[in-house]
Structure formats: structure tokens, C-alpha cells
Enzyme design. Sequence first.
Site, PDB file in Angstrom:
ATOM      1  N   HIS A   1      17.068  50.915  25.103  1.00  0.00           N
ATOM      2  CA  HIS A   1      18.450  51.370  25.286  1.00  0.00           C
ATOM      3  C   HIS A   1      19.406  50.265  24.885  1.00  0.00           C
ATOM      4  CE1 HIS A   1      17.719  49.284  29.072  1.00  0.00           C
ATOM      5  NE2 HIS A   1      19.005  49.356  29.395  1.00  0.00           N
TER       6      HIS A   1
ATOM      7  N   HIS B   1      21.869  48.472  26.241  1.00  0.00           N
ATOM      8  CA  HIS B   1      22.475  47.399  27.048  1.00  0.00           C
ATOM      9  C   HIS B   1      22.179  46.022  26.445  1.00  0.00           C
ATOM     10  CE1 HIS B   1      22.871  50.025  30.911  1.00  0.00           C
ATOM     11  NE2 HIS B   1      23.921  50.123  30.115  1.00  0.00           N
TER      12      HIS B   1
ATOM     13  N   ASP C   1      21.399  43.172  27.571  1.00  0.00           N
ATOM     14  CA  ASP C   1      20.218  42.398  27.983  1.00  0.00           C
ATOM     15  C   ASP C   1      18.924  42.973  27.406  1.00  0.00           C
ATOM     16  OD1 ASP C   1      20.736  44.565  29.895  1.00  0.00           O
ATOM     17  OD2 ASP C   1      19.108  43.738  31.093  1.00  0.00           O
ATOM     18  N   HIS C   2      19.028  44.019  26.575  1.00  0.00           N
ATOM     19  CA  HIS C   2      17.847  44.561  25.882  1.00  0.00           C
ATOM     20  C   HIS C   2      17.955  44.455  24.361  1.00  0.00           C
ATOM     21  CE1 HIS C   2      16.131  46.330  29.615  1.00  0.00           C
ATOM     22  NE2 HIS C   2      17.395  46.129  29.980  1.00  0.00           N
TER      23      HIS C   2
ATOM     24  N   HIS D   1      19.784  56.317  33.017  1.00  0.00           N
ATOM     25  CA  HIS D   1      20.364  54.956  33.062  1.00  0.00           C
ATOM     26  C   HIS D   1      21.409  54.839  31.958  1.00  0.00           C
ATOM     27  CE1 HIS D   1      20.522  50.624  33.575  1.00  0.00           C
ATOM     28  NE2 HIS D   1      20.141  50.427  32.331  1.00  0.00           N
TER      29      HIS D   1
ATOM     30  N   ASP E   1      14.536  50.461  31.438  1.00  0.00           N
ATOM     31  CA  ASP E   1      15.287  50.502  32.697  1.00  0.00           C
ATOM     32  C   ASP E   1      15.317  51.913  33.287  1.00  0.00           C
ATOM     33  OD1 ASP E   1      15.757  47.846  32.227  1.00  0.00           O
ATOM     34  OD2 ASP E   1      17.946  48.001  32.149  1.00  0.00           O
TER      35      ASP E   1
ATOM     36  N   HIS F   1      12.505  44.840  33.944  1.00  0.00           N
ATOM     37  CA  HIS F   1      13.057  43.843  34.875  1.00  0.00           C
ATOM     38  C   HIS F   1      12.085  43.521  36.000  1.00  0.00           C
ATOM     39  CE1 HIS F   1      17.296  43.614  33.507  1.00  0.00           C
ATOM     40  NE2 HIS F   1      17.103  44.871  33.122  1.00  0.00           N
TER      41      HIS F   1
HETATM   42 FE    FE Z   1      18.416  45.938  31.761  1.00  0.00          FE
HETATM   43 ZN    ZN Z   2      19.950  48.540  31.162  1.00  0.00          ZN
END
Ligand code: FE
Ligand code: ZN
Length: 257
Positions: free
Chosen positions: A56, A58, A60-61, A114, A133, A171
Site C-alpha cells: 500500500h 503509505h 513507511d512502505h 487500512h 498493514d 509491523h
Molecule cells: Fe505501515
Molecule cells: Zn500503512
Amino acid sequence: MPAAIRIIPCLSDNYAVLIHDPATDATAVVDAPDPAPIIAALEKEGWNLTQILVTHHHADHVQGVPALKAKYGATVVGPKAEADEVPYLDVPVVDGDPVAVGTLVGRVLETAGHTKGHVVYLFEDEHLLFSGDTLFTLGCGRPFECDPAVLWGSLQRLRALPGDLSVYSGHEYTLANARFALSVDPDNAALKAQMAAATARRAEGRPTIPSLMADEVAANPFLRADDPGIAAHLGLSGAPSAEVFAELRARKNDFKG
Ligand code: FE
Ligand code: ZN
């Protein structure tokens, strides 16, 4: 030959995962939180990165995608529904699309919730699920872009997959997830056993991924919103499971423990 897997801790609590096909030397990384530890892991193994599988959009990915693309020229695979938000996306995928890492054959499952286009990668012959996530060990992502009921539908789909899948999520949230889970499902023996196992793993500095899908089905409250005991614990006996799920998600957001 079975896939070789390496878990790479990134940032404060993210994981990237390498999938390597020994037959062809193809190597994919699932998500790219930070290029440096991913490059270090590839160099340690002597592997060349051929694909980046994005779950996805985001940051942090995906924030490691540009550096990995520049260094390896790897093919970037990711959700078509988030095509505008995934850098250097080469192969936009939708539900059911095949994804091959050399001779390892996987497929895409759309699991909105998410984010609106979140996908997971299932390698059924290898008994591997990369859940991003959407599904965490003993937890699930926050439904940022969809109604909680949409995420509940996605999680019901995942829990119907084979119980012998190893679930690699994005995570390390397991101990906090376990504390919340016990607050809503205090008599669940499987949950208590998994909390003890996760506590021991973290004490040794080891990841709590992967988990087994069968263990998630037994202990993860977000896969059990239609369990009468959980509904009763929330004062929602007889309520639709989507309502119970939404209440679980709301309580988790507020949980201090
Ligand atoms: Fe994440
Ligand atoms: Zn995420």
C-alpha cells in the site's frame, strides 16, 4: 526448491521481507520502508533484487522504492487502485493477478480497509502470506481510508485461507496487540499462549513474525468479531459482526495498556 525468506527490521517497527527463489536467483522484497537495511541484507546474501512488491501507498512502505529502483532496476509491483501514490510503479495489480518471483508463483488479493487499495501477496504453494498493514500478528491495521466494515470483509477473506500459512505482516506491534486482545478476550487460552510466546521472542530481540494463520484465527480478536464471547464482552450480544468489529477497532484506537 522452497523459497528462502529473510526478515529485515526497518525504521522503528517496520518489517521488509525478502523472498528468494533458489532455482532462478530471483529475489523480491515486500515493501520498502528504508533502503539501507534492505541493501545490506541483499549484499549479505549475495542476492540481486528483481522485484519490489508494494502492499500500500503509505510512506513507511514505499519511501525506499526510489533508491532500490535506482540501484537494482527492480520491477515495482503494487495496487492499481493506488497507482498515483506508489513511486515508479511498473506493474499495477488487481485482485487475482498472478505475481511470479522466478519459479515461485503467487497471487494478489485486494484487502481494502487500512487504505482503499491495499493488497496482500499470497504464495499458496509456499504457504506464505505477506499481509502488509491489513493483518498483524494478533491485530489489524487502522481503517484510515475505508469504513471498518470494509476491513472486516477483507479480514474474513483472509481468515478463510489455509491455516498453515505463515503470515508476514508489516509491523512489530504484537505485544501491544496482545495486551489489547486480552482486554476483550481474557479467557482465550490460545491467546494467552501466543502472548507468552511473543513475549519470549521479543525478550530475545527476535521478530514475532511470521505467525501461523490458524493461530491468528484462534487468537486475533479482529478475526473473531463474530465470536459470541467477544460480542458479549463488549455488551453487543446479538449485534451484527460488522458492528462488533467497528467497536473493537474503536476500542483499540483508545486503548492504553
Ligand atoms: Fe505501515
Ligand atoms: Zn500503512
